[in-house]
Enzyme design. Structure first.
Site, short mmCIF file in Angstrom:
data_model
loop_
_atom_site.label_atom_id
_atom_site.label_comp_id
_atom_site.label_asym_id
_atom_site.label_seq_id
_atom_site.Cartn_x
_atom_site.Cartn_y
_atom_site.Cartn_z
N HIS A 88 -27.67 -12.51 -21.03
CA HIS A 88 -26.65 -12.12 -21.89
C HIS A 88 -26.27 -10.63 -21.46
O HIS A 88 -27.16 -9.83 -21.11
CB HIS A 88 -27.04 -12.11 -23.19
CG HIS A 88 -26.47 -11.41 -24.17
ND1 HIS A 88 -25.07 -11.82 -24.45
CD2 HIS A 88 -26.53 -10.47 -25.00
CE1 HIS A 88 -24.57 -11.26 -25.39
NE2 HIS A 88 -25.30 -10.30 -25.78
N HIS A 90 -25.10 -7.63 -23.11
CA HIS A 90 -24.96 -7.14 -24.55
C HIS A 90 -24.07 -6.12 -24.68
O HIS A 90 -23.75 -5.39 -24.10
CB HIS A 90 -26.43 -6.40 -24.79
CG HIS A 90 -26.41 -6.19 -26.18
ND1 HIS A 90 -27.47 -6.38 -27.01
CD2 HIS A 90 -25.91 -5.21 -26.94
CE1 HIS A 90 -27.17 -6.17 -28.21
NE2 HIS A 90 -26.30 -5.21 -28.16
N HIS A 133 -29.71 -8.62 -20.69
CA HIS A 133 -31.22 -9.12 -20.80
C HIS A 133 -31.58 -10.50 -21.05
O HIS A 133 -30.44 -11.13 -21.15
CB HIS A 133 -31.95 -8.42 -22.00
CG HIS A 133 -31.05 -8.87 -23.40
ND1 HIS A 133 -31.25 -9.87 -24.23
CD2 HIS A 133 -30.30 -7.90 -24.04
CE1 HIS A 133 -30.42 -10.04 -25.28
NE2 HIS A 133 -29.72 -8.86 -25.25
N HIS A 135 -31.48 -14.10 -22.55
CA HIS A 135 -31.45 -14.47 -23.88
C HIS A 135 -31.98 -15.96 -23.90
O HIS A 135 -31.40 -16.91 -24.38
CB HIS A 135 -30.02 -14.67 -24.24
CG HIS A 135 -29.84 -14.04 -25.75
ND1 HIS A 135 -30.33 -14.72 -26.85
CD2 HIS A 135 -29.07 -13.13 -26.07
CE1 HIS A 135 -30.17 -13.99 -27.91
NE2 HIS A 135 -29.25 -13.15 -27.64
N HIS A 418 -34.42 -4.64 -40.03
CA HIS A 418 -34.11 -5.74 -38.91
C HIS A 418 -32.73 -5.20 -38.35
O HIS A 418 -31.68 -4.79 -39.17
CB HIS A 418 -33.80 -7.02 -39.66
CG HIS A 418 -35.14 -7.37 -40.30
ND1 HIS A 418 -36.08 -8.20 -39.58
CD2 HIS A 418 -35.70 -7.54 -41.40
CE1 HIS A 418 -37.09 -8.13 -40.22
NE2 HIS A 418 -36.77 -7.96 -41.38
N HIS A 421 -27.21 -7.82 -34.62
CA HIS A 421 -26.40 -7.99 -33.57
C HIS A 421 -25.53 -9.16 -33.65
O HIS A 421 -25.94 -10.24 -34.05
CB HIS A 421 -27.22 -8.11 -32.30
CG HIS A 421 -26.12 -7.93 -30.95
ND1 HIS A 421 -25.19 -7.46 -30.98
CD2 HIS A 421 -26.31 -8.83 -30.05
CE1 HIS A 421 -24.43 -7.88 -29.82
NE2 HIS A 421 -25.39 -8.58 -29.04
N HIS A 423 -22.52 -11.16 -31.50
CA HIS A 423 -22.14 -11.44 -30.00
C HIS A 423 -20.49 -11.46 -30.18
O HIS A 423 -20.04 -11.92 -31.29
CB HIS A 423 -22.51 -12.68 -29.55
CG HIS A 423 -24.13 -12.45 -29.31
ND1 HIS A 423 -24.62 -12.99 -28.09
CD2 HIS A 423 -25.07 -12.13 -29.83
CE1 HIS A 423 -26.07 -12.77 -27.83
NE2 HIS A 423 -26.26 -12.15 -28.92
N HIS A 473 -27.63 -12.55 -34.95
CA HIS A 473 -29.19 -12.46 -35.05
C HIS A 473 -29.87 -11.18 -35.25
O HIS A 473 -29.34 -10.14 -34.74
CB HIS A 473 -29.71 -13.24 -33.77
CG HIS A 473 -29.74 -12.62 -32.47
ND1 HIS A 473 -30.47 -11.68 -31.96
CD2 HIS A 473 -28.41 -12.71 -31.51
CE1 HIS A 473 -29.99 -11.37 -31.08
NE2 HIS A 473 -28.70 -11.79 -30.76
N CYS A 474 -31.23 -11.09 -35.88
CA CYS A 474 -32.11 -10.16 -35.69
C CYS A 474 -32.37 -9.85 -33.99
O CYS A 474 -32.52 -10.82 -33.38
CB CYS A 474 -33.34 -10.41 -36.40
SG CYS A 474 -34.53 -8.99 -36.31
N HIS A 475 -32.31 -8.52 -33.59
CA HIS A 475 -32.54 -8.15 -32.11
C HIS A 475 -34.02 -7.86 -32.04
O HIS A 475 -34.34 -7.40 -30.88
CB HIS A 475 -31.56 -7.12 -31.70
CG HIS A 475 -31.05 -7.39 -30.42
ND1 HIS A 475 -31.97 -7.48 -29.42
CD2 HIS A 475 -30.01 -7.66 -29.66
CE1 HIS A 475 -31.40 -7.58 -28.08
NE2 HIS A 475 -30.29 -7.51 -28.46
N ILE A 476 -34.97 -8.00 -33.07
CA ILE A 476 -36.20 -8.18 -32.64
C ILE A 476 -36.70 -9.44 -32.25
O ILE A 476 -36.42 -10.44 -32.99
CB ILE A 476 -37.12 -7.83 -33.85
CG1 ILE A 476 -36.78 -6.46 -34.37
CG2 ILE A 476 -38.76 -7.86 -33.80
CD1 ILE A 476 -37.35 -5.90 -35.61
N HIS A 479 -38.66 -11.97 -34.03
CA HIS A 479 -38.06 -12.45 -35.42
C HIS A 479 -36.96 -13.67 -35.06
O HIS A 479 -36.73 -14.62 -35.70
CB HIS A 479 -37.43 -11.32 -36.09
CG HIS A 479 -38.32 -10.19 -36.47
ND1 HIS A 479 -38.08 -9.00 -37.27
CD2 HIS A 479 -39.81 -10.18 -36.62
CE1 HIS A 479 -39.03 -8.36 -37.55
NE2 HIS A 479 -40.21 -9.01 -36.89
N PHE A 484 -34.69 -16.23 -37.36
CA PHE A 484 -33.79 -15.05 -37.89
C PHE A 484 -32.53 -14.96 -36.93
O PHE A 484 -32.25 -14.19 -36.32
CB PHE A 484 -34.45 -13.77 -37.82
CG PHE A 484 -33.73 -12.83 -38.60
CD1 PHE A 484 -32.52 -12.92 -39.19
CD2 PHE A 484 -34.71 -11.53 -39.39
CE1 PHE A 484 -31.82 -11.94 -39.95
CE2 PHE A 484 -34.14 -10.73 -40.16
CZ PHE A 484 -32.52 -10.76 -40.54
#
Length: 542
Positions: A88, A90, A133, A135, A418, A421, A423, A473-476, A479, A484
């Site tokens: 991805h 980002h 990164h 995905h 949290h 993000h 896209h 989504h949560c970028h952790i 999670h 998430f």
């Protein structure tokens, strides 16, 4: 092609700044080989999943308007980790190129071992600091992450700095000593160390090398900070130096002086550092939110070294921050103002996402996201256009075209704050977490925002002008892997026309991936290995 790439590498020039590229950088038309390699960035040796054989991966550098053509080649072999991948880009909006967004099971099937896929896309007028990164599941936590910089030869803020090149790119990452597929089964996991530009130390570990950022007294440096994190946020500062923020997530901001800033997973900031202190060594600090990590023995640190200073570790001390960055003090530099009627709840589409956490699983509006077996984009191109028809059931929100969306999310304390993000877009943050007021006139514009702490919320706005399915989504990563996420499907009936022709190689990804055996996918024994570490596990069926 090699001589063309070398010619490009020598030619990224702006009005007043030269951007020489070296082994750390590659151009926008390139092969990006994903492979396994044994590394020890913090002194602990383990196998990792890497782009270009390095951690972080090579900087992908381009000029404004250049076309990206990146051939991702999968040469993964280590069966302890996943052997398929997707990449991805980002922060790149992918307007008209949803199929190149790189999200496994949303915009494509993963790239199988010993296969490749060419990501071809334009970035139009985007400039600034981005990153790439994996995905695919939690694969980026095993190392597949790197910076992507689009330089603007006519940057209107270039008068503020003298140097902006690969030496001023600063990546902040968490690092784990156990492979991510194993950690994915454990409810609640913490990083072993913080790495700055790929180097760091862990508690009880050896005194391994730290990254050095070299500066010349009197010059002004545009530092591009990237939180390429799987989990923690970082409080970033440099002893005895203030910083002027001029960019958030690829969007220029009015200059703002700070002495520290909190940067969440996925976020980026450009800050100007003036090298005006006595020639010496100074600590660069990135304190993670990870419990138990500190600055002891050079942990979570790098070195700012003035030319002429001794080759030694700093002896400087950290002082209390008195000008910490507050997000609501940042203001968009170009075309400020949120779209739509400047009043809460008066957008064309008003969404509220409620968060829940039960037994390690996250749910958005009562539904935990589980990746579908058929990518959402493929479902849409096959004729499914209603939310009730699109999988995963309850996780896809269909949005009409060219509407102003206002999204509200109240903070979930567990695992928070949290970083959220979206896209395919940036968005205007009309209410930052922790702020009691709204700003529709000149809010910060970005692509990752904190949902906040207890009793806080964030409110964002964007326009649905980019047909296709876009992940929110949560970028952790832990999670996201635990549910998430949702998919914002913008005007599905327009998607096929909006993205145009799909390459045959994209069509081939799913049939190839669907034939893989568990051994070819990798991480077959990860659940058993997790059981040997912890009893606090997700159900094996999750």
């Amino acid at each position: 092609m090699l001589w063309l790439r070398l010619a490009h590498a020598a030619s990224i020039i702006s009005q007043s700044h030269s951007y020489p590229l070296s082994s750390r950088s590659i151009g926008p038309e390139t092969d990006l080989v994903i492979s396994n390699k044994v590394i020890s960035p913090d002194g602990f040796t383990r196998s990792a999943t890497l782009a270009g054989g390095t951690f972080p991966g090579p900087i992908i550098a381009a000029k404004k308007g250049e076309h990206f053509s990146i051939n991702v080649v999968n040469r993964l072999t280590d069966g302890e980790m996943f052997k398929s991948t997707s990449v991805h880009w980002h922060g790149i909006k992918q307007n008209g190129s949803n199929q190149a967004d790189g999200v496994s099971f949303v915009t494509q099937c993963p790239i199988a071992q010993n296969n490749s896929y060419l990501y071809s896309f334009d970035t139009r007028d985007q400039t600034g600091t981005y990153w790439y990164h994996s995905h695919y599941s939690t694969q980026q936590c095993d190392g597949l992450r790197g910076a992507l910089i689009i330089y603007d030869p006519e940057d209107p803020l270039s008068y503020l700095y003298d140097v902006d090149d690969e030496t001023t790119v600063i990546t902040l990452t968490d690092w784990y000593h156990i492979a991510a597929p194993i950690l994915s089964h454990i409810i609640g996991t913490n990083a072993n160390s913080t790495l700055i530009n790929g180097l760091g130390r862990y508690l009880g570990g050896p005194k391994s090398d730290l990254a050095v950022v070299s500066v010349e007294h009197g010059k002004r440096y545009r530092l591009r900070l990237l939180a390429m994190s799987c989990d923690p946020n970082f409080v970033f500062s440099i002893d005895k130096h203030n910083l002027t923020v001029i960019e958030a997530d690829g969007e220029m901001t009015h200059p703002l002086l700070v002495d520290s800033l909190r940067i969440f997973a996925g976020q980026r900031y450009s800050v100007v550092l003036v090298a005006n202190q006595p020639v010496d060594n100074y600590w660069i600090r990135a304190l993670p939110s990870t419990p138990g990590l500190s600055f002891d023995n050079g942990q979570s640190s790098a070195i700012l070294r003035y030319n002429g200073a001794p080759i030694a570790e700093p002896t400087t001390s950290q002082t209390n921050s008195t000008m910490a960055l507050a997000e609501n003090n940042l203001h968009a530099y170009l075309n400020p103002g949120a779209p739509g009627i400047p009043e809460y709840g008066k957008a064309d589409i008003n969404l509220k996402l409620a968060l829940n956490f039960t037994d390690g699983i996250y749910a958005v509006n009562g539904v935990a996201y589980k990746p579908p077996t058929v990518p959402v984009l493929l479902q849409i191109l096959s004729g499914k256009q209603q939310a009730t028809d699109l999988l995963p059931n309850g996780s896809v929100y269909v949005l009409e075209p060219n509407k102003v969306v206002e999204l509200t999310m109240d903070a979930l304390v567990i695992g928070g704050p949290h970083p959220i993000h979206l896209h395919g877009h940036n968005f205007d943050v009309v209410q930052s977490a922790g702020s009691s007021s709204f700003n529709y006139v000149n809010p910060v514009r970005r692509d990752v925002v904190s949902s906040g702490n207890k009793n806080e919320r964030m409110v964002i706005r964007w326009v649905t002008d980019n047909s296709g399915p876009w992940f929110l989504h949560c970028h952790i990563d832990w999670h996201l892997d635990a549910g998430f996420a949702v998919v914002m499907a913008e005007s599905p009936s327009d998607t096929e026309k909006h993205i145009g022709s799909i390459p045959k190689a994209w069509d081939d990804l799913c049939p190839i991936f669907d034939k893989l055996t568990p051994a070819q996918i990798g991480a077959v024994n990860s659940y058993q290995e997790a059981k040997n570490i912890s009893t606090h596990l997700f159900p094996p069926t999750w």
